[in-house]
Design an enzyme around this catalytic site. Structure first.
Site, PDB file in Angstrom:
ATOM      1  N   GLY A 103       7.092   4.834   8.308  1.00 23.69           N
ATOM      2  CA  GLY A 103       6.218   5.991   8.478  1.00 23.69           C
ATOM      3  C   GLY A 103       6.408   6.595   9.846  1.00 23.69           C
ATOM      4  O   GLY A 103       7.484   6.498  10.443  1.00 23.69           O
ATOM      5  N   SER A 104       5.341   7.194  10.361  1.00 24.28           N
ATOM      6  CA  SER A 104       5.451   7.905  11.639  1.00 24.28           C
ATOM      7  C   SER A 104       5.503   6.929  12.814  1.00 24.28           C
ATOM      8  O   SER A 104       4.960   5.820  12.737  1.00 24.28           O
ATOM      9  CB  SER A 104       4.256   8.837  11.810  1.00 24.28           C
ATOM     10  N   CYS A 127      13.992  10.315   6.797  1.00 26.43           N
ATOM     11  CA  CYS A 127      13.990   9.898   8.207  1.00 26.43           C
ATOM     12  C   CYS A 127      15.393   9.952   8.804  1.00 26.43           C
ATOM     13  O   CYS A 127      15.555  10.186   9.992  1.00 26.43           O
ATOM     14  CB  CYS A 127      13.400   8.502   8.351  1.00 26.43           C
ATOM     15  N   GLU A 161      10.207  15.784  15.391  1.00 29.92           N
ATOM     16  CA  GLU A 161      10.637  15.615  14.000  1.00 29.92           C
ATOM     17  C   GLU A 161       9.853  16.596  13.114  1.00 29.92           C
ATOM     18  O   GLU A 161       8.633  16.519  13.042  1.00 29.92           O
ATOM     19  CB  GLU A 161      10.356  14.174  13.555  1.00 29.92           C
ATOM     20  N   THR A 205       1.837   5.952  13.955  1.00 28.57           N
ATOM     21  CA  THR A 205       1.171   4.893  13.180  1.00 28.57           C
ATOM     22  C   THR A 205       1.890   3.561  13.378  1.00 28.57           C
ATOM     23  O   THR A 205       1.250   2.507  13.463  1.00 28.57           O
ATOM     24  CB  THR A 205       1.118   5.279  11.685  1.00 28.57           C
ATOM     25  N   LYS A 255       0.855  -1.191   0.000  1.00 33.12           N
ATOM     26  CA  LYS A 255       0.000   0.000   0.000  1.00 33.12           C
ATOM     27  C   LYS A 255       0.889   1.239   0.000  1.00 33.12           C
ATOM     28  O   LYS A 255       1.503   1.575   1.005  1.00 33.12           O
ATOM     29  CB  LYS A 255      -0.896   0.047   1.250  1.00 33.12           C
ATOM     30  N   GLU A 284      10.139   0.986  10.540  1.00 31.12           N
ATOM     31  CA  GLU A 284      11.189   1.991  10.325  1.00 31.12           C
ATOM     32  C   GLU A 284      10.504   3.337  10.500  1.00 31.12           C
ATOM     33  O   GLU A 284       9.713   3.748   9.649  1.00 31.12           O
ATOM     34  CB  GLU A 284      11.790   1.795   8.921  1.00 31.12           C
TER      35      GLU A 284
HETATM   36  O1  TXE Z   1       2.656   9.270   8.234  1.00 33.10           O
HETATM   37  P1  TXE Z   1       1.862   7.931   8.464  1.00 33.10           P
HETATM   38  P2  TXE Z   1       2.172  10.697   7.681  1.00 33.10           P
HETATM   39  C1  TXE Z   1       6.854  11.123   9.798  1.00 33.10           C
HETATM   40  C2  TXE Z   1       7.078  12.608   9.534  1.00 33.10           C
HETATM   41  C3  TXE Z   1       5.723  13.068   9.102  1.00 33.10           C
HETATM   42  C4  TXE Z   1       4.839  12.227   9.989  1.00 33.10           C
HETATM   43  C5  TXE Z   1       3.413  12.050   9.530  1.00 33.10           C
HETATM   44  O2  TXE Z   1       7.445  13.248  10.726  1.00 33.10           O
HETATM   45  O3  TXE Z   1       5.528  14.446   9.340  1.00 33.10           O
HETATM   46  O4  TXE Z   1       5.469  10.977  10.017  1.00 33.10           O
HETATM   47  O5  TXE Z   1       3.373  11.616   8.161  1.00 33.10           O
HETATM   48  C6  TXE Z   1      -0.302   4.592   6.286  1.00 33.10           C
HETATM   49  N1  TXE Z   1      -2.817   1.575   9.591  1.00 33.10           N
HETATM   50  N2  TXE Z   1       7.232  10.291   8.668  1.00 33.10           N
HETATM   51  O6  TXE Z   1       0.925  11.122   8.350  1.00 33.10           O
HETATM   52  O7  TXE Z   1       0.482   8.190   8.908  1.00 33.10           O
HETATM   53  C7  TXE Z   1      -0.436   5.795   5.388  1.00 33.10           C
HETATM   54  O8  TXE Z   1      -1.562   5.668   4.543  1.00 33.10           O
HETATM   55  C8  TXE Z   1      -2.015   1.249   8.569  1.00 33.10           C
HETATM   56  C9  TXE Z   1       8.467   9.581   8.809  1.00 33.10           C
HETATM   57  O9  TXE Z   1       2.138  10.641   6.212  1.00 33.10           O
HETATM   58  O10 TXE Z   1       2.717   7.084   9.319  1.00 33.10           O
HETATM   59  C10 TXE Z   1       0.904   5.759   4.652  1.00 33.10           C
HETATM   60  O11 TXE Z   1       0.858   4.800   3.613  1.00 33.10           O
HETATM   61  N3  TXE Z   1      -1.429   2.158   7.774  1.00 33.10           N
HETATM   62  C11 TXE Z   1       8.724   8.683   7.703  1.00 33.10           C
HETATM   63  C12 TXE Z   1       1.871   5.286   5.749  1.00 33.10           C
HETATM   64  O12 TXE Z   1       1.048   4.651   6.728  1.00 33.10           O
HETATM   65  C13 TXE Z   1      -1.632   3.454   8.038  1.00 33.10           C
HETATM   66  C14 TXE Z   1       8.068   8.785   6.436  1.00 33.10           C
HETATM   67  C15 TXE Z   1       2.656   6.404   6.435  1.00 33.10           C
HETATM   68  O13 TXE Z   1       1.761   7.321   6.982  1.00 33.10           O
HETATM   69  C16 TXE Z   1      -2.460   3.863   9.115  1.00 33.10           C
HETATM   70  C17 TXE Z   1       6.821   9.522   6.469  1.00 33.10           C
HETATM   71  C18 TXE Z   1      -3.069   2.861   9.911  1.00 33.10           C
HETATM   72  N4  TXE Z   1      -3.856   3.147  10.944  1.00 33.10           N
HETATM   73  C19 TXE Z   1       6.463  10.246   7.558  1.00 33.10           C
HETATM   74  N5  TXE Z   1      -2.474   5.215   9.150  1.00 33.10           N
HETATM   75  C20 TXE Z   1       9.937   7.833   7.706  1.00 33.10           C
HETATM   76  N6  TXE Z   1      10.153   7.015   8.744  1.00 33.10           N
HETATM   77  O14 TXE Z   1      10.691   7.844   6.723  1.00 33.10           O
HETATM   78  C21 TXE Z   1      -1.687   5.644   8.142  1.00 33.10           C
HETATM   79  N7  TXE Z   1      -1.186   4.582   7.458  1.00 33.10           N
END
Ligand code: TXE
Length: 499
Positions: free
Chosen positions: A250-251, A306, A403, A254, A197, A272
């Site tokens: 991601g975050s 990140c 962050e 999440t 996804k 990660e």
């Molecule tokens: O991240 P999310 P967001 C950090 C960065 C950014 C913050 C928020 O600080 O400002 O996270 O970004 C999916 N169950 N990073 O809101 O929500 C979502 O659809 C399953 C760090 O975009 O974590 C997307 O595909 N999946 C980072 C993915 O998770 C879910 C990279 C990431 O989204 C979900 C990006 C759920 N309940 C942001 N909710 C890094 N580590 O490199 C969301 N998603």
């Protein structure tokens, strides 16, 4: 379009206008849901395409397709050398489509076309070929055992690595193609099947590479893509009972949610997550290396990395001169659309993320922090944030600890290396860190004491397929890359034979 802007390829224009469905069982299928999610060009704020907003039923269909492909062994049952050949052919096809994929990435994500070509596609190819090579190197161990019963019995024992099953890959928007392939490739190399996804903000390149995988000979159902929201599609995928492992980037918030739902069924997880990564500059560091390495380490992809260096601690004797050098470097950066070959700073990914970074800066301004900003973006509706230095931010500022994930970096004067180390480790994160010095003993000492999954000396943010990567503390769990990468995508089975 300015002269320096790259013309959009016809096939890219055509791809943007398609009514994208989901990629299940080797072909595009329409979503059960009528809902669409708009894809915007961050340089203009204009809608350029849309994707399906998959329902729970869609996700189930994709997972069951991957499940059937796993249990009938249409992929895992192939000879490792055959899987390797198909994956290498897949890499060749991605390479042949470099410009198309790079343009799609820049148009949906905002980053420079040069970075899309070199990183999103160029580096991805290195990872693809590295991982393809691991396919033929999966191995266990033979083990001597001391089982005493029945008296006189003899045993031979060994371990085998077996693919874990159906993998759910959940991908963020900062490097949609590269991070996506960091999930697809180890899964396929290990013999797993996958449902991936992409982020709802940047869904396009994953849909295109899934087609290339089929063209390369990856069997139907082995590589599926669902697009949609995190709350519905992401949550349904990561909690699906037939998913054996979730690989998430991601975050931290999440990531914790996913780990909690995975705990119910003990689904394997690799997370990660975020970082607030320190760089320690000692007084004997080479200033030219520091500026070159930490400008790139902080501003690559507009700081949406990140691993980025977002807190730079500088020993007092070097501080004033280095701040001057950083100021000059930041003010010289040209800001413009990603499709321009001349712009060094480009828009961030979305209106929401642009506003989020803006709130960090407003908080800093309200508390009278010292900010030094470079050029603003072109005067239109793109999501531009000027590259910004924050000088000696107070502890009360949000951007001191949280962050920001944008082109904003803190420069902090420290009395000595001990103070730098204390501040560097004073964070809930532990993804990356760096130390800048010509003294090898100091470098090794600081390397030992920095609590981070990766420590660089005289560089930052440089990753490699053969170098394990992942976080300590709240930056995640598990490691990607390196010779043992596939361990996280396999179960270890012990076999014990009496003879
Ligand atoms: O991240 P999310 P967001 C950090 C960065 C950014 C913050 C928020 O600080 O400002 O996270 O970004 C999916 N169950 N990073 O809101 O929500 C979502 O659809 C399953 C760090 O975009 O974590 C997307 O595909 N999946 C980072 C993915 O998770 C879910 C990279 C990431 O989204 C979900 C990006 C759920 N309940 C942001 N909710 C890094 N580590 O490199 C969301 N998603």
């Amino acid at each position: 379009m300015s002269e320096a802007e790259v013309p959009v390829l016809n096939q890219v224009q055509q791809f943007l206008t398609r009514k994208h469905g989901l990629y299940i069982d080797g072909c595009q299928v329409a979503s059960e849901s009528e809902q669409r999610l708009t894809v915007y060009d961050p340089a203009s704020g204009q809608a350029i395409s849309s994707c399906a907003d998959a329902s729970t039923e869609d996700v189930d269909k994709a997972v069951m397709s991957a499940w059937r492909a796993f249990v009938d062994r249409r992929w895992a049952g192939k000879l490792p050398a055959e899987r390797e050949r198909i994956l290498l052919r897949f890499a060749d096809l991605v390479e042949q489509h470099t410009e198309e994929l790079a343009q799609l990435e820049t148009l949906e994500q905002g980053k420079s076309i040069g970075i899309s070509r070199a990183f999103e596609v160029g580096c991805t190819l290195n990872w693809m070929r590295y991982t393809a090579g691991l396919t033929t190197k999966i191995s266990g161990r033979t083990l001597d055992v001391s089982i005493p019963l029945p008296p006189g019995a003899r045993y031979q024992a060994w371990t085998r690595k077996e693919p874990v099953g159906v993998v759910a890959g959940i991908v963020p928007w900062n490097f949609p193609l590269m991070i996506g392939m960091w999930k697809v490739m180890p899964a396929l190399a290990a013999g797993c099947t996958i449902v991936i996804k992409p982020s709802e903000t940047t869904p396009l390149t994953m849909l295109r590479v899934a087609e290339l995988a089929s063209e390369a000979g990856v069997p139907d159902g082995v590589f599926n893509v669902v697009t949609g929201s995190g709350a519905v599609c992401g949550a349904a995928l990561s909690s699906h009972p037939q998913v054996a492992k979730v690989s998430f980037t991601g975050s931290t918030q999440t990531g914790k949610q996913i780990a909690r739902s995975a705990a119910d069924r003990l689904t394997r997880v690799t997370l990660e997550l975020g970082g607030k990564n320190p760089a320690i500059v000692l007084k004997d560091a080479d200033p030219a290396w520091v500026i070159e390495g930490l400008m790139a380490g902080s501003f690559l992809n507009q700081g949406q990395v990140c691993a980025a260096s977002s807190r730079i601690y500088i020993e007092a004797p070097l501080f004033d001169n280095l701040v001057g050098d950083f100021e000059q470097a930041v003010k010289s950066l040209s800001v413009g659309p990603g499709m321009s070959t001349q712009a060094q700073i480009n828009p961030v990914v979305s209106r929401a993320h642009c506003d989020k970074i803006g709130h960090f800066l407003e908080d800093a301004r309200a508390q009278l922090a010292e900010l030094i900003s470079g050029n603003s973006g072109p005067n239109h509706d793109g999501y531009y944030v000027p590259p910004t230095l924050v000088i000696n931010p107070q502890a009360s500022l949000r951007l001191t600890h949280e962050e920001v994930f944008g082109p904003v970096v803190n420069l902090v004067r420290v009395a000595d290396g001990e103070e730098a180390l204390r501040l560097a480790n004073d964070t809930e994160y532990g993804l990356t860190a760096s130390v800048w010095t010509k003294d090898i003993s100091q470098a090794l000492e600081f390397g030992d004491r920095l609590a981070a999954g990766t420590v660089w000396v005289n560089s930052h943010t440089l990753i490699d397929a053969n170098l394990p990567f992942g976080g300590m503390k709240q930056s995640g769990t598990g490691r990607d890359f390196g010779p043992d990468w596939l361990d996280g995508w396999c179960e270890t089975k012990a076999v014990c034979v009496r003879y």
